[in-house]
Design an enzyme around this catalytic site. Structure first.
Site, PDB file in Angstrom:
ATOM      1  CB  CYS A  40      27.719  36.378  21.203  1.00 32.26           C
ATOM      2  SG  CYS A  40      27.112  38.038  21.479  1.00 32.26           S
ATOM      3  CB  CYS A  45      27.126  39.037  24.861  1.00 32.25           C
ATOM      4  SG  CYS A  45      28.667  37.994  24.088  1.00 32.25           S
ATOM      5  CE  LYS A  48      26.667  39.756  29.817  1.00 29.50           C
ATOM      6  NZ  LYS A  48      28.158  39.239  29.575  1.00 29.50           N
ATOM      7  CE1 TYR A 174      35.210  40.699  30.356  1.00 31.30           C
ATOM      8  CE2 TYR A 174      37.083  39.289  30.742  1.00 31.30           C
ATOM      9  CZ  TYR A 174      36.429  40.366  30.101  1.00 31.30           C
ATOM     10  OH  TYR A 174      37.295  41.271  29.263  1.00 31.30           O
ATOM     11  CD  GLU A 178      29.648  39.284  32.411  1.00 28.25           C
ATOM     12  OE1 GLU A 178      30.028  40.399  31.966  1.00 28.25           O
ATOM     13  OE2 GLU A 178      29.454  38.402  31.947  1.00 28.25           O
ATOM     14  CG  HIS A 431      26.977  69.287  35.961  1.00 28.57           C
ATOM     15  ND1 HIS A 431      28.052  68.744  37.083  1.00 28.57           N
ATOM     16  CD2 HIS A 431      26.178  70.391  36.969  1.00 28.57           C
ATOM     17  CE1 HIS A 431      27.577  69.043  38.179  1.00 28.57           C
ATOM     18  NE2 HIS A 431      26.645  69.935  38.046  1.00 28.57           N
ATOM     19  CD  GLU A 436      30.164  66.706  35.713  1.00 25.81           C
ATOM     20  OE1 GLU A 436      30.181  67.885  35.343  1.00 25.81           O
ATOM     21  OE2 GLU A 436      29.005  66.247  36.540  1.00 25.81           O
TER      22      GLU A 436
HETATM   23  P1  NDP Z   1      38.380  33.441  32.619  1.00 33.02           P
HETATM   24  O1  NDP Z   1      39.555  32.722  32.209  1.00 33.02           O
HETATM   25  O2  NDP Z   1      37.925  34.862  32.508  1.00 33.02           O
HETATM   26  O3  NDP Z   1      37.963  33.164  34.071  1.00 33.02           O
HETATM   27  C1  NDP Z   1      38.421  31.909  34.650  1.00 33.02           C
HETATM   28  C2  NDP Z   1      38.221  31.839  36.156  1.00 33.02           C
HETATM   29  O4  NDP Z   1      38.388  30.502  36.723  1.00 33.02           O
HETATM   30  C3  NDP Z   1      39.604  32.745  37.007  1.00 33.02           C
HETATM   31  O5  NDP Z   1      39.053  33.208  37.964  1.00 33.02           O
HETATM   32  C4  NDP Z   1      40.377  31.539  37.043  1.00 33.02           C
HETATM   33  O6  NDP Z   1      41.141  31.686  38.154  1.00 33.02           O
HETATM   34  C5  NDP Z   1      39.458  30.389  37.808  1.00 33.02           C
HETATM   35  N1  NDP Z   1      39.783  29.109  37.371  1.00 33.02           N
HETATM   36  C6  NDP Z   1      40.318  28.467  36.194  1.00 33.02           C
HETATM   37  N2  NDP Z   1      40.859  27.209  36.469  1.00 33.02           N
HETATM   38  C7  NDP Z   1      40.541  27.054  37.619  1.00 33.02           C
HETATM   39  C8  NDP Z   1      40.729  25.790  38.754  1.00 33.02           C
HETATM   40  N3  NDP Z   1      41.172  24.645  38.155  1.00 33.02           N
HETATM   41  N4  NDP Z   1      40.373  25.964  39.938  1.00 33.02           N
HETATM   42  C9  NDP Z   1      39.806  27.066  40.467  1.00 33.02           C
HETATM   43  N5  NDP Z   1      39.726  28.206  39.638  1.00 33.02           N
HETATM   44  C10 NDP Z   1      40.072  28.071  38.443  1.00 33.02           C
HETATM   45  O7  NDP Z   1      36.974  32.609  32.112  1.00 33.02           O
HETATM   46  P2  NDP Z   1      35.448  33.075  32.041  1.00 33.02           P
HETATM   47  O8  NDP Z   1      34.982  31.758  31.867  1.00 33.02           O
HETATM   48  O9  NDP Z   1      35.038  33.827  33.147  1.00 33.02           O
HETATM   49  O10 NDP Z   1      35.462  33.793  30.726  1.00 33.02           O
HETATM   50  C11 NDP Z   1      36.014  33.141  29.591  1.00 33.02           C
HETATM   51  C12 NDP Z   1      36.335  34.208  28.609  1.00 33.02           C
HETATM   52  O11 NDP Z   1      34.911  34.633  27.879  1.00 33.02           O
HETATM   53  C13 NDP Z   1      36.671  35.666  29.120  1.00 33.02           C
HETATM   54  O12 NDP Z   1      38.011  35.613  29.268  1.00 33.02           O
HETATM   55  C14 NDP Z   1      36.137  36.583  28.049  1.00 33.02           C
HETATM   56  O13 NDP Z   1      36.977  36.850  27.279  1.00 33.02           O
HETATM   57  C15 NDP Z   1      34.809  36.113  27.552  1.00 33.02           C
HETATM   58  N6  NDP Z   1      33.743  36.932  28.186  1.00 33.02           N
HETATM   59  C16 NDP Z   1      33.641  37.903  28.277  1.00 33.02           C
HETATM   60  C17 NDP Z   1      32.386  38.810  28.777  1.00 33.02           C
HETATM   61  C18 NDP Z   1      32.321  40.022  28.584  1.00 33.02           C
HETATM   62  O14 NDP Z   1      32.917  40.809  27.896  1.00 33.02           O
HETATM   63  N7  NDP Z   1      31.415  40.751  29.381  1.00 33.02           N
HETATM   64  C19 NDP Z   1      31.450  38.000  29.512  1.00 33.02           C
HETATM   65  C20 NDP Z   1      31.791  36.501  29.711  1.00 33.02           C
HETATM   66  C21 NDP Z   1      32.884  35.942  29.117  1.00 33.02           C
HETATM   67  P3  NDP Z   1      42.812  32.763  37.883  1.00 33.02           P
HETATM   68  O15 NDP Z   1      42.262  33.997  37.784  1.00 33.02           O
HETATM   69  O16 NDP Z   1      43.324  32.258  39.249  1.00 33.02           O
HETATM   70  O17 NDP Z   1      43.200  31.843  36.559  1.00 33.02           O
END
Ligand code: NDP
Length: 455
Positions: A40, A45, A48, A174, A178, A431, A436
């Site tokens: 983080c 976080c 980022k 996410y 982002e 407002h 709101e």
């Molecule tokens: P996520 O699990 O959220 O997303 C992974 C993405 O990669 C999805 O779109 C998934 O597709 C895709 N994917 C996975 N495997 C493949 C593949 N083999 N080929 C193509 N596409 C693939 O992971 P992130 O890395 O974005 O984030 C990890 C975690 O970190 C989050 O779940 C969250 O909890 C945390 N996080 C939180 C943030 C916040 O609170 N603002 C910011 C960043 C991270 P599909 O949807 O089809 O599975």
């Protein structure tokens, strides 16, 4: 035993648990092999959000013209931004370390591995502990495809020497959306390649549609329903092949395809700690692993991978073990945000999740924020309430729009308390704000039931 508690991993969960436990008078040791504060603070976080804010200034400079300002937007200096970000992160890392020593914990800069269920080896030294916490976090992983090593992951994105002019991001979770927003706002041409019809799988469908529209409005090129196939190098350039053998010739391929728990090489088998089907550490509601005096928390358990959940878990365990206040935390109604431009924030159930439990009244509003009637920027907000028809409790609140995370944090208190739609309605608005809208939504958009949810 050398320690009452030994914590492996100095991230959000581990630091909180160690610090609070030491504050209660427990003899605490904590080891971190890479950087204090963990993902983080160092590669997640915090940096980022600084990069998101860097991008926002460019937009503000453009929007100011509609309000009478003459501002010439100059070039952006990536090196200067990264240097400023690094200074801030170094400052924060120092604070994390100081918090631990200040609380009386013994700090080990090094990797800790299990020797047996009560012993870890760290920096060539063996230490024993009555209780052990595994809080080693997770790491981003590339998909298994040819040339995947030619792409970067989020850890690398924070240390790029130069700003890519063009990049292709794979994934739509996410991290993908982002970083798409960050690089686009800083001037890059950005392609987002993902396998779902809409980004942000798991979020409310209206929000996902609004997100696709917002990404497009920002100038990000979306490639939905596409699987990545391979990456090839052409000198410094990268060629990403995806979908029906389409290609993108780009400076950088960025895999944001998910994260995995850091469990390798910890000697878990020597400690009798088992993994679950996701190769993360198996825990019960009390954060016990399969070895009752060994606990795990945060991303290494791959449950709700969010910093505030990790810190809450760390604090609850410290209270339980040493504070005379045994307690757990609830993983229901955990609010979260996605820091795109504009951001998304959400708490509670999606319409589909709620409707699967019983009929729901749905209230949705979409509007152009007041500011953009003057700025001329194509940007629309979405706000949505999901209300259980039988009890009239608000079971989900969702927003895409400026300040959504700041607004939803407050709404989350109401949802956690079990507020009804009538409670929202009798609250006077502030407002003129976007917030709101949450207390002035009077016209029901639709009622959704189980059958519709299944569609
Ligand atoms: P996520 O699990 O959220 O997303 C992974 C993405 O990669 C999805 O779109 C998934 O597709 C895709 N994917 C996975 N495997 C493949 C593949 N083999 N080929 C193509 N596409 C693939 O992971 P992130 O890395 O974005 O984030 C990890 C975690 O970190 C989050 O779940 C969250 O909890 C945390 N996080 C939180 C943030 C916040 O609170 N603002 C910011 C960043 C991270 P599909 O949807 O089809 O599975």
């Amino acid at each position: 035993m050398d320690f009452d508690l030994f914590v492996i991993g100095g991230g959000s969960a581990g630091v909180r648990c160690a610090r609070i436990s030491a504050g209660y008078g427990a003899k605490v040791g904590i080891a971190e092999e890479r950087h204090w504060g963990g993902t983080c603070v160092n590669i997640g976080c915090v940096p980022k959000k600084l990069l998101v804010q860097a991008g926002e200034y460019g937009g503000w400079a453009e929007d100011a013209a509609g309000f009478g300002w003459t501002i010439q937007k100059g070039p952006h200096d990536w090196g200067k931004l990264i240097a400023a970000k690094d200074r801030e992160i170094t400052r924060l890392e120092g604070i994390y370390r100081k918090l631990l020593t200040g609380a009386g914990a013994t700090v080990f800069d090094g990797r800790a591995v299990f020797v047996d269920a009560h012993t870890v080896e760290v920096g060539g030294k063996r230490v024993t502990a009555k209780n052990i916490v595994i809080a080693t976090g997770g790491h981003p992983e590339r998909p298994d495809l040819p040339g995947a090593e030619l792409g970067i992951v989020s850890d690398d994105a924070f240390y790029l020497k130069t700003m890519p002019k063009r990049l292709a991001i794979v994934g739509s979770g996410y991290i993908a959306v982002e970083f798409a927003g960050i690089f686009r706002a800083l001037g890059a041409e950005v392609h987002l390649v993902y396998r779902q019809p809409l980004p942000l799988r798991g979020f409310d469908d209206d929000l996902r549609e609004a997100m696709a529209e917002a990404l497009t409005a920002q100038g990000i090129v979306l490639h939905p329903g596409c699987l990545p196939k391979k990456v090839e190098a052409n000198g410094d350039r990268r060629i990403l092949t995806f979908g029906d053998n389409e290609t993108i010739d780009t400076d950088l391929v960025f895999f944001a395809t998910g994260r995995h728990a850091n469990v390798k090489g910890l000697g878990l088998e020597k400690a009798g700690v088992e993994l679950n089907a996701k190769d993360a550490i198996k825990v019960d509601d009390g954060l016990h692993t399969t070895q009752p005096h060994i606990y795990a928390m945060g991303d290494v358990t791959d449950r709700v991978n969010l910093t505030p959940v990790a810190t809450a878990e760390g604090h609850a365990l410290a209270d339980t073990l040493f504070g005379g206040n045994p307690r757990g935390i609830s993983l229901r109604n955990v609010p979260s945000a996605v820091f795109t431009t504009p951001p998304v924030a959400t708490v509670g159930l999606t319409e589909a999740q709620a409707a699967a439990l019983g009929p729901v009244d749905v209230y949705v509003t979409r509007f152009t924020p007041m500011r953009h009637n003057l700025s001329g920027r194509a940007r629309r907000s979405l706000m949505k309430l999901v209300v259980d028809k039988a009890t009239q409790k608000v079971v989900g609140a969702h927003m895409l729009g400026e300040d959504a995370p700041e607004i939803i944090q407050g709404i989350a208190i109401a949802v956690v308390m079990g507020a009804t739609k009538a409670d929202f309605d009798r609250t006077i608005g502030i407002h003129p704000t976007a917030a709101e809208e949450f207390v002035t939504l009077r016209t029901r958009t639709r009622t959704t039931d189980l059958a519709q949810a299944a569609e």
